[in-house]
Design a protein around this motif. Structure first.
Motif, PDB file in Angstrom:
ATOM      1  N   VAL A   1       0.848  -1.139   0.200  1.00 35.78           N
ATOM      2  CA  VAL A   1      -0.041   0.093  -0.058  1.00 35.78           C
ATOM      3  C   VAL A   1       0.913   1.406  -0.065  1.00 35.78           C
ATOM      4  N   VAL A   2       1.911   1.163   0.852  1.00 31.03           N
ATOM      5  CA  VAL A   2       2.881   2.292   0.957  1.00 31.03           C
ATOM      6  C   VAL A   2       3.556   2.555  -0.455  1.00 31.03           C
ATOM      7  N   LYS A   3       3.851   1.484  -1.127  1.00 29.23           N
ATOM      8  CA  LYS A   3       4.732   1.459  -2.555  1.00 29.23           C
ATOM      9  C   LYS A   3       3.477   2.099  -3.577  1.00 29.23           C
ATOM     10  N   GLU A   4       2.187   1.585  -3.303  1.00 29.73           N
ATOM     11  CA  GLU A   4       1.214   2.212  -4.065  1.00 29.73           C
ATOM     12  C   GLU A   4       0.931   3.749  -4.058  1.00 29.73           C
ATOM     13  N   MET A   5       0.992   4.066  -2.928  1.00 30.62           N
ATOM     14  CA  MET A   5       0.809   5.604  -2.528  1.00 30.62           C
ATOM     15  C   MET A   5       1.914   6.330  -3.103  1.00 30.62           C
ATOM     16  N   ASN A   6       3.309   5.995  -2.813  1.00 28.75           N
ATOM     17  CA  ASN A   6       4.513   6.573  -3.294  1.00 28.75           C
ATOM     18  C   ASN A   6       4.388   6.618  -4.619  1.00 28.75           C
ATOM     19  N   ALA A   7       3.990   5.627  -5.678  1.00 30.70           N
ATOM     20  CA  ALA A   7       3.913   5.450  -6.989  1.00 30.70           C
ATOM     21  C   ALA A   7       2.794   6.527  -7.577  1.00 30.70           C
ATOM     22  N   ALA A   8       1.592   6.663  -6.781  1.00 26.73           N
ATOM     23  CA  ALA A   8       0.600   7.579  -7.048  1.00 26.73           C
ATOM     24  C   ALA A   8       1.180   9.039  -6.910  1.00 26.73           C
ATOM     25  N   LEU A   9       1.677   9.385  -5.929  1.00 27.20           N
ATOM     26  CA  LEU A   9       2.475  10.818  -5.666  1.00 27.20           C
ATOM     27  C   LEU A   9       3.459  10.973  -6.802  1.00 27.20           C
TER      28      LEU A   9
ATOM     29  N   ALA B   1       3.615   9.852  -9.921  1.00 27.02           N
ATOM     30  CA  ALA B   1       2.901   9.323 -11.355  1.00 27.02           C
ATOM     31  C   ALA B   1       3.050  10.787 -12.077  1.00 27.02           C
ATOM     32  N   PRO B   2       2.661  11.880 -11.650  1.00 29.09           N
ATOM     33  CA  PRO B   2       2.948  13.129 -12.639  1.00 29.09           C
ATOM     34  C   PRO B   2       4.260  13.321 -13.112  1.00 29.09           C
ATOM     35  N   PHE B   3       5.117  12.967 -12.723  1.00 30.37           N
ATOM     36  CA  PHE B   3       6.620  13.357 -13.033  1.00 30.37           C
ATOM     37  C   PHE B   3       7.322  12.408 -13.730  1.00 30.37           C
ATOM     38  N   SER B   4       7.998  12.727 -14.921  1.00 34.03           N
ATOM     39  CA  SER B   4       8.729  11.953 -15.400  1.00 34.03           C
ATOM     40  C   SER B   4       9.998  11.329 -14.659  1.00 34.03           C
ATOM     41  N   ASP B   5      10.485  10.450 -15.313  1.00 37.17           N
ATOM     42  CA  ASP B   5      11.597   9.637 -14.428  1.00 37.17           C
ATOM     43  C   ASP B   5      12.722  10.423 -14.152  1.00 37.17           C
ATOM     44  N   ASP B   6      13.116  11.493 -14.955  1.00 40.02           N
ATOM     45  CA  ASP B   6      13.999  12.492 -14.768  1.00 40.02           C
ATOM     46  C   ASP B   6      13.747  13.094 -13.246  1.00 40.02           C
ATOM     47  N   GLU B   7      12.365  13.695 -13.427  1.00 35.86           N
ATOM     48  CA  GLU B   7      11.868  14.687 -12.457  1.00 35.86           C
ATOM     49  C   GLU B   7      11.780  13.887 -11.428  1.00 35.86           C
ATOM     50  N   GLN B   8      11.474  12.486 -11.314  1.00 33.90           N
ATOM     51  CA  GLN B   8      11.462  11.639 -10.227  1.00 33.90           C
ATOM     52  C   GLN B   8      12.791  11.467  -9.435  1.00 33.90           C
ATOM     53  N   GLU B   9      13.927  11.281 -10.373  1.00 38.60           N
ATOM     54  CA  GLU B   9      15.271  11.129  -9.907  1.00 38.60           C
ATOM     55  C   GLU B   9      15.688  12.566  -9.237  1.00 38.60           C
ATOM     56  N   VAL B  10      15.238  13.748  -9.565  1.00 44.27           N
ATOM     57  CA  VAL B  10      15.797  14.970  -8.913  1.00 44.27           C
ATOM     58  C   VAL B  10      14.795  14.950  -7.324  1.00 44.27           C
ATOM     59  N   ILE B  11      13.692  14.529  -7.575  1.00 42.47           N
ATOM     60  CA  ILE B  11      12.905  14.572  -6.273  1.00 42.47           C
ATOM     61  C   ILE B  11      13.160  13.812  -5.311  1.00 42.47           C
ATOM     62  N   GLY B  12      13.706  12.463  -5.763  1.00 41.75           N
ATOM     63  CA  GLY B  12      14.481  11.492  -4.746  1.00 41.75           C
ATOM     64  C   GLY B  12      15.659  12.103  -4.276  1.00 41.75           C
ATOM     65  N   ARG B  13      16.444  12.505  -5.050  1.00 45.12           N
ATOM     66  CA  ARG B  13      17.852  13.220  -4.468  1.00 45.12           C
ATOM     67  C   ARG B  13      17.346  14.602  -3.526  1.00 45.12           C
ATOM     68  N   PHE B  14      16.414  15.237  -3.798  1.00 44.16           N
ATOM     69  CA  PHE B  14      16.001  16.288  -2.864  1.00 44.16           C
ATOM     70  C   PHE B  14      15.459  15.648  -1.562  1.00 44.16           C
ATOM     71  N   LEU B  15      14.793  14.695  -1.556  1.00 40.00           N
ATOM     72  CA  LEU B  15      14.206  14.092  -0.267  1.00 40.00           C
ATOM     73  C   LEU B  15      15.348  13.480   0.300  1.00 40.00           C
TER      74      LEU B  15
END
Length: 145
Positions: A98-106, A108-122
């Motif tokens: 469920v947590v993995k599903e929630m993270n994926a939903a949050l 989802a609107p971002f590209s893979d590159d954007e998700q990489e930046v978000i991951g580094r920021f977090l």
């Protein structure tokens, strides 16, 4: 950032209560123990950004539900370690997807590159926020606001 954090925390807390009858912090304890069982109460408090007395009380309530157990450290009797019980492990097994599903939903609107930046920021926030935002200790007390 404060508004995003508060909104996310409220939504995640509601979801963990609905899925597992746990607060977000209680779920965080179970998740941390599932990754590294036998953590000290002080370590859990730091990980959750909570005070040690608050975490200790929460651990007591979780132990009453047979989710975790407290045990004095074998080498340092002043230290209390917390261990995941079978019931707590079952909760994590059920809620992890469920947590993995929630993270994926949050994300989802971002590209893979954007998700990489978000991951580094977090990751940066998680590892550096305390140091980056710490009060300067070299200022005299009367200069601090």
């Amino acid at each position: 950032m404060n508004r995003a954090h508060a909104t996310l925390a409220r939504a995640a807390d509601r979801r963990t209560k609905a899925e597992a009858d746990l607060s977000l912090a209680q779920h965080g304890v179970l998740f941390a123990l599932s990754m590294n069982d036998g953590l000290a109460v002080s370590t859990l408090a730091k990980m959750l950004s909570m005070g040690k007395p608050s975490v200790s009380g929460m651990i007591d309530r979780m132990a009453e539900r047979d989710l975790v157990r407290r045990e004095k450290d074998a080498q340092d009797g002043r230290m209390v370690r917390v261990f995941l019980q079978e019931r707590g492990a079952a909760v994590i097994a059920r809620t992890h997807p469920v947590v993995k599903e929630m993270n994926a939903a949050l994300l989802a609107p971002f590209s893979d590159d954007e998700q990489e930046v978000i991951g580094r920021f977090l990751a940066h926030l998680a590892s550096s926020a305390e140091d980056v935002l710490a009060l300067p200790t070299d200022k005299p007390a009367e200069e601090k606001v």
